[in-house]
Each structure stands twice: as structure tokens, then as C-alpha cells.
Design a protein around this motif. Structure first.
Motif, PDB file in Angstrom:
ATOM      1  N   GLN A 152      20.900 -31.991 -17.495  1.00 28.18           N
ATOM      2  CA  GLN A 152      20.306 -31.858 -16.177  1.00 28.18           C
ATOM      3  C   GLN A 152      20.172 -30.400 -15.764  1.00 28.18           C
ATOM      4  OE1 GLN A 152      18.929 -34.224 -14.467  1.00 28.18           O
ATOM      5  NE2 GLN A 152      18.412 -33.005 -12.675  1.00 28.18           N
ATOM      6  N   ALA A 153      21.049 -29.543 -16.281  1.00 27.63           N
ATOM      7  CA  ALA A 153      20.928 -28.112 -15.988  1.00 27.63           C
ATOM      8  C   ALA A 153      19.595 -27.581 -16.499  1.00 27.63           C
ATOM      9  CB  ALA A 153      22.089 -27.352 -16.628  1.00 27.63           C
ATOM     10  N   ALA A 154      19.233 -28.007 -17.714  1.00 28.99           N
ATOM     11  CA  ALA A 154      17.940 -27.592 -18.265  1.00 28.99           C
ATOM     12  C   ALA A 154      16.797 -28.151 -17.423  1.00 28.99           C
ATOM     13  CB  ALA A 154      17.809 -28.058 -19.712  1.00 28.99           C
ATOM     14  N   LEU A 155      16.933 -29.387 -16.978  1.00 28.35           N
ATOM     15  CA  LEU A 155      15.884 -29.985 -16.149  1.00 28.35           C
ATOM     16  C   LEU A 155      15.820 -29.319 -14.778  1.00 28.35           C
ATOM     17  CD1 LEU A 155      16.197 -33.810 -16.923  1.00 28.35           C
ATOM     18  CD2 LEU A 155      14.667 -32.103 -17.931  1.00 28.35           C
ATOM     19  N   GLY A 156      16.963 -28.845 -14.276  1.00 26.63           N
ATOM     20  CA  GLY A 156      16.962 -28.113 -13.019  1.00 26.63           C
ATOM     21  C   GLY A 156      16.155 -26.825 -13.140  1.00 26.63           C
ATOM     22  N   ILE A 157      16.330 -26.127 -14.262  1.00 19.74           N
ATOM     23  CA  ILE A 157      15.542 -24.913 -14.502  1.00 19.74           C
ATOM     24  C   ILE A 157      14.064 -25.264 -14.593  1.00 19.74           C
ATOM     25  CG2 ILE A 157      15.096 -23.056 -16.158  1.00 19.74           C
ATOM     26  CD1 ILE A 157      18.070 -23.159 -16.891  1.00 19.74           C
ATOM     27  N   TYR A 158      13.760 -26.339 -15.302  1.00 19.46           N
ATOM     28  CA  TYR A 158      12.369 -26.795 -15.429  1.00 19.46           C
ATOM     29  C   TYR A 158      11.775 -27.168 -14.078  1.00 19.46           C
ATOM     30  CZ  TYR A 158       8.475 -29.812 -16.816  1.00 19.46           C
ATOM     31  OH  TYR A 158       7.242 -30.385 -16.955  1.00 19.46           O
ATOM     32  N   THR A 159      12.586 -27.796 -13.217  1.00 19.58           N
ATOM     33  CA  THR A 159      12.131 -28.179 -11.878  1.00 19.58           C
ATOM     34  C   THR A 159      11.696 -26.957 -11.092  1.00 19.58           C
ATOM     35  OG1 THR A 159      13.577 -30.129 -11.830  1.00 19.58           O
ATOM     36  CG2 THR A 159      12.792 -29.288  -9.711  1.00 19.58           C
ATOM     37  N   GLY A 160      12.506 -25.926 -11.108  1.00 18.07           N
ATOM     38  CA  GLY A 160      12.169 -24.718 -10.373  1.00 18.07           C
ATOM     39  C   GLY A 160      11.034 -23.937 -10.988  1.00 18.07           C
ATOM     40  N   TYR A 161      10.876 -24.040 -12.318  1.00 18.35           N
ATOM     41  CA  TYR A 161       9.877 -23.229 -13.009  1.00 18.35           C
ATOM     42  C   TYR A 161       8.497 -23.859 -12.990  1.00 18.35           C
ATOM     43  CZ  TYR A 161       7.954 -20.040 -16.468  1.00 18.35           C
ATOM     44  OH  TYR A 161       7.205 -19.095 -17.105  1.00 18.35           O
ATOM     45  N   PHE A 162       8.436 -25.160 -13.286  1.00 22.37           N
ATOM     46  CA  PHE A 162       7.140 -25.834 -13.361  1.00 22.37           C
ATOM     47  C   PHE A 162       7.201 -27.219 -12.742  1.00 22.37           C
ATOM     48  CE2 PHE A 162       3.595 -27.864 -15.811  1.00 22.37           C
ATOM     49  CZ  PHE A 162       2.575 -27.078 -15.301  1.00 22.37           C
ATOM     50  N   GLY A 163       8.052 -28.069 -13.257  1.00 16.85           N
ATOM     51  CA  GLY A 163       8.378 -29.328 -12.604  1.00 16.85           C
ATOM     52  C   GLY A 163       7.507 -30.526 -12.914  1.00 16.85           C
ATOM     53  N   ALA A 164       6.324 -30.345 -13.520  1.00 14.64           N
ATOM     54  CA  ALA A 164       5.433 -31.479 -13.753  1.00 14.64           C
ATOM     55  C   ALA A 164       6.091 -32.497 -14.672  1.00 14.64           C
ATOM     56  CB  ALA A 164       4.115 -31.000 -14.360  1.00 14.64           C
ATOM     57  N   GLY A 165       6.233 -33.733 -14.182  1.00 16.36           N
ATOM     58  CA  GLY A 165       6.769 -34.811 -14.990  1.00 16.36           C
ATOM     59  C   GLY A 165       8.267 -34.773 -15.210  1.00 16.36           C
ATOM     60  N   VAL A 166       8.980 -33.957 -14.431  1.00 17.05           N
ATOM     61  CA  VAL A 166      10.419 -33.851 -14.647  1.00 17.05           C
ATOM     62  C   VAL A 166      11.123 -35.186 -14.418  1.00 17.05           C
ATOM     63  CG1 VAL A 166      10.952 -33.146 -12.266  1.00 17.05           C
ATOM     64  CG2 VAL A 166      12.462 -32.452 -14.146  1.00 17.05           C
ATOM     65  N   GLY A 167      10.574 -36.012 -13.512  1.00 17.27           N
ATOM     66  CA  GLY A 167      11.187 -37.312 -13.251  1.00 17.27           C
ATOM     67  C   GLY A 167      11.179 -38.213 -14.460  1.00 17.27           C
ATOM     68  N   ILE A 168      10.140 -38.097 -15.307  1.00 19.56           N
ATOM     69  CA  ILE A 168      10.069 -38.899 -16.516  1.00 19.56           C
ATOM     70  C   ILE A 168      11.274 -38.620 -17.398  1.00 19.56           C
ATOM     71  CG2 ILE A 168       8.777 -39.276 -18.657  1.00 19.56           C
ATOM     72  CD1 ILE A 168       7.392 -40.519 -16.349  1.00 19.56           C
ATOM     73  N   VAL A 169      11.694 -37.355 -17.470  1.00 21.45           N
ATOM     74  CA  VAL A 169      12.801 -36.964 -18.332  1.00 21.45           C
ATOM     75  C   VAL A 169      14.144 -37.291 -17.683  1.00 21.45           C
ATOM     76  CG1 VAL A 169      13.714 -35.090 -19.748  1.00 21.45           C
ATOM     77  CG2 VAL A 169      11.304 -35.109 -19.118  1.00 21.45           C
ATOM     78  N   MET A 170      14.216 -37.293 -16.365  1.00 16.80           N
ATOM     79  CA  MET A 170      15.459 -37.623 -15.678  1.00 16.80           C
ATOM     80  C   MET A 170      15.837 -39.094 -15.852  1.00 16.80           C
ATOM     81  SD  MET A 170      15.439 -35.606 -12.038  1.00 16.80           S
ATOM     82  CE  MET A 170      15.431 -33.819 -11.940  1.00 16.80           C
ATOM     83  N   LEU A 171      14.848 -39.963 -15.912  1.00 20.29           N
ATOM     84  CA  LEU A 171      15.130 -41.400 -15.949  1.00 20.29           C
ATOM     85  C   LEU A 171      16.017 -41.809 -17.124  1.00 20.29           C
ATOM     86  CD1 LEU A 171      11.720 -42.845 -14.733  1.00 20.29           C
ATOM     87  CD2 LEU A 171      13.898 -42.897 -13.516  1.00 20.29           C
ATOM     88  N   PRO A 172      15.727 -41.368 -18.363  1.00 20.69           N
ATOM     89  CA  PRO A 172      16.631 -41.764 -19.447  1.00 20.69           C
ATOM     90  C   PRO A 172      18.032 -41.188 -19.313  1.00 20.69           C
ATOM     91  CG  PRO A 172      14.973 -40.217 -20.237  1.00 20.69           C
ATOM     92  CD  PRO A 172      14.546 -40.658 -18.880  1.00 20.69           C
TER      93      PRO A 172
END
Length: 264
Positions: A152-172
Motif C-alpha cells: 500500500q505504501a507503493a500505491l500511496g506514492i502512485y496515488t499522489g503521483y498519477f493515481g489512474a486506476g489505483v483502486g483496481i490494484v487496491m482491491l486484491p
């Protein structure tokens, strides 16, 4: 404060796109898949378009969290506190990176991240079975939480940087934590995305990276679309919502592969 003239036709387009993006975010994620390209199409620089899109869709994610409130218990919120903290920290880093680097390099990573998330979500039932087996044998639930928190730390960085489709990756990741109900997963996902976006928006505003006329128009549409999308998603069968998530993930992955590697 940045200004870019907006015509009546562009205003109508931004409102419509924001409604659709807000609804899409609340159902399965990927709203910025249409909002970000729309702002680019209207002439905004890519970094500013991403920052403006993040703010524009933020009320929609807030409204979605409210609509999903019945699907999340106080005990569940307490359980995901480590994810909230790491999302806030990661998004702060990601937002600062966005303002300091060019988006082209990261664009080439986006389709791979989306592909991974879509595949993981598609096979989440098998993941849940494996997790359940591991719990019965060893009971390492704290290690699972640590592993998901690192991801989730990596996804947090992705959220702040670009964020497109981040929810798809959070679900699994939420599935690995043992959250099985699709509506509960969606509520937690929207809550985490909202937390990350809030930090990123603060960074963008401080850096004066927001185009405010476009952002304000999108905020109106996203709020309506976000609440409506979350409300109707909870009326749908879980299997239907799951198929929709997979379809959106596949479409987003295909588009970003084309954009990064095949176009031109």
C-alpha cells in the motif's frame, strides 16, 4: 493561481465527464482514466492536468465514502489504520515527485501496474482460499497485514503521483486481508483513495499547480456522480460489480499499453 479560459461547451463537457468519472470511481475506480485525458484534450499541461483532475474528482470520492458508510464498521476502520497512515505518507511523496519529474517515464509503468491489479482481482477467490489456508495452518495474520501495508505504501506514492486506476490494484490487497464483500472492499478503497488524494491536493494547491476554473466545474459533477454511483453499485449483484471491475481494468490496461508503447 492558474487560469485557463473555459468556453460554455468546455464547461458542459467537464461537468459531464466529472459525473461519469465520479460514478466510475465509486463503482470500480478509474475515473481519472477519462478526466485526465479530457483535460489534456482541452489544452492543460500534463502535470497540471493531473493535479487539476485529482482535485476535481475529490468531492466524488468523499461522497462515495459517505454512500458506503453502512458497509464499513468501526472495527474495520480500526483494522485498516496502518493502511491509512502509509497511504497518507506515500501520497505526500508521490505528489512531490509529480511536481519534480516528468510524467512520461511513469506513464510507461502504468499499464503494467494496471495489468497486475486486474489479474489479481480476477483471481481473488483463489487468493482468499490460499489466505484462509495459511491462517488455519500458521495464523500469520500480522505478517499479512505488514505485507499489504508495504504494498500500500507503493500505491500511496502512485496515488499522489498519477493515481489512474489505483483502486483496481487496491482491491486484491484488501482481498488478501480477508475482506470479501465487494461493497465493503469498495468503501475501504474509496476511503484510502480519499485520504491519499487529500494530501496530494494540499501539495498541489501549495505549489499552485491547479487550474481552478476546470477544477471547480469538475468538483460539482464528481460529487453528484460519486454519490449516485456508490448508491446504485450497492443495489447491484456482487458478481455484476465484479465483472464490471474486471472489464474496466482490462479496458484501462489496454488503453495505457497502447498509449505508452504502440501509439505513434
Amino acid at each position: 493561481m492558474l487560469h485557463y479560459p473555459v468556453t460554455l461547451a468546455e464547461s458542459a463537457l467537464l461537468l459531464l465527464v466529472a459525473v461519469i468519472a465520479g460514478a466510475l470511481n465509486s463503482i470500480a475506480g478509474g475515473g481519472s482514466f477519462i478526466s485526465f485525458p479530457t483535460l489534456i484534450f482541452l489544452g492543460l499541461p500534463s502535470v497540471n492536468a493531473n493535479a487539476t483532475s485529482t482535485l476535481g474528482l475529490w468531492p466524488g470520492t468523499m461522497a462515495s465514502v459517505g454512500a458506503y458508510r453502512k458497509a464499513m464498521s468501526a472495527a474495520l476502520i480500526k483494522r485498516i489504520v496502518p493502511l491509512v497512515i502509509i497511504t497518507l505518507a506515500g501520497s505526500l511523496v508521490g505528489a512531490r515527485l509529480l511536481l519534480k519529474t516528468h510524467v512520461t517515464t511513469f506513464d510507461r509503468l502504468v499499464p503494467w501496474l494496471l495489468l497486475q491489479g486486474t489479474v489479481l482481482f480476477t483471481f481473488r477467490a483463489r487468493i482468499n482460499a490460499w489466505v484462509a489456508q495459511r491462517r488455519q495452518q500458521d495464523g500469520p495474520s500480522h505478517w499479512q497485514v505488514i505485507g499489504v501495508t508495504v504494498a500500500q505504501a507503493a500505491l500511496g506514492i502512485y496515488t499522489g503521483y498519477f493515481g489512474a486506476g489505483v483502486g483496481i490494484v487496491m482491491l486484491p490487497l484488501l482481498s488478501v486481508m480477508g475482506i470479501e464483500n465487494i461493497h465493503t472492499m469498495s468503501g475501504v478503497r474509496m476511503f484510502l483513495v480519499t485520504c491519499g488524494n487529500t494530501v496530494a491536493i494540499a501539495v498541489f494547491i501549495f505549489a499552485r499547480a491547479i487550474f481552478w476554473p476546470q477544477a471547480l466545474l469538475m468538483m460539482l459533477g464528481a460529487a453528484a456522480g460519486g454519490y449516485a454511483g456508490a448508491y446504485f453499485a450497492q443495489k447491484m449483484q456482487q458478481r455484476t460489480v465484479s465483472y464490471l471491475v474486471i472489464a474496466i481494468g482490462a479496458a484501462m490496461t489496454t488503453y495505457f499499453f497502447w498509449k505508452a508503447y504502440l501509439r505513434g
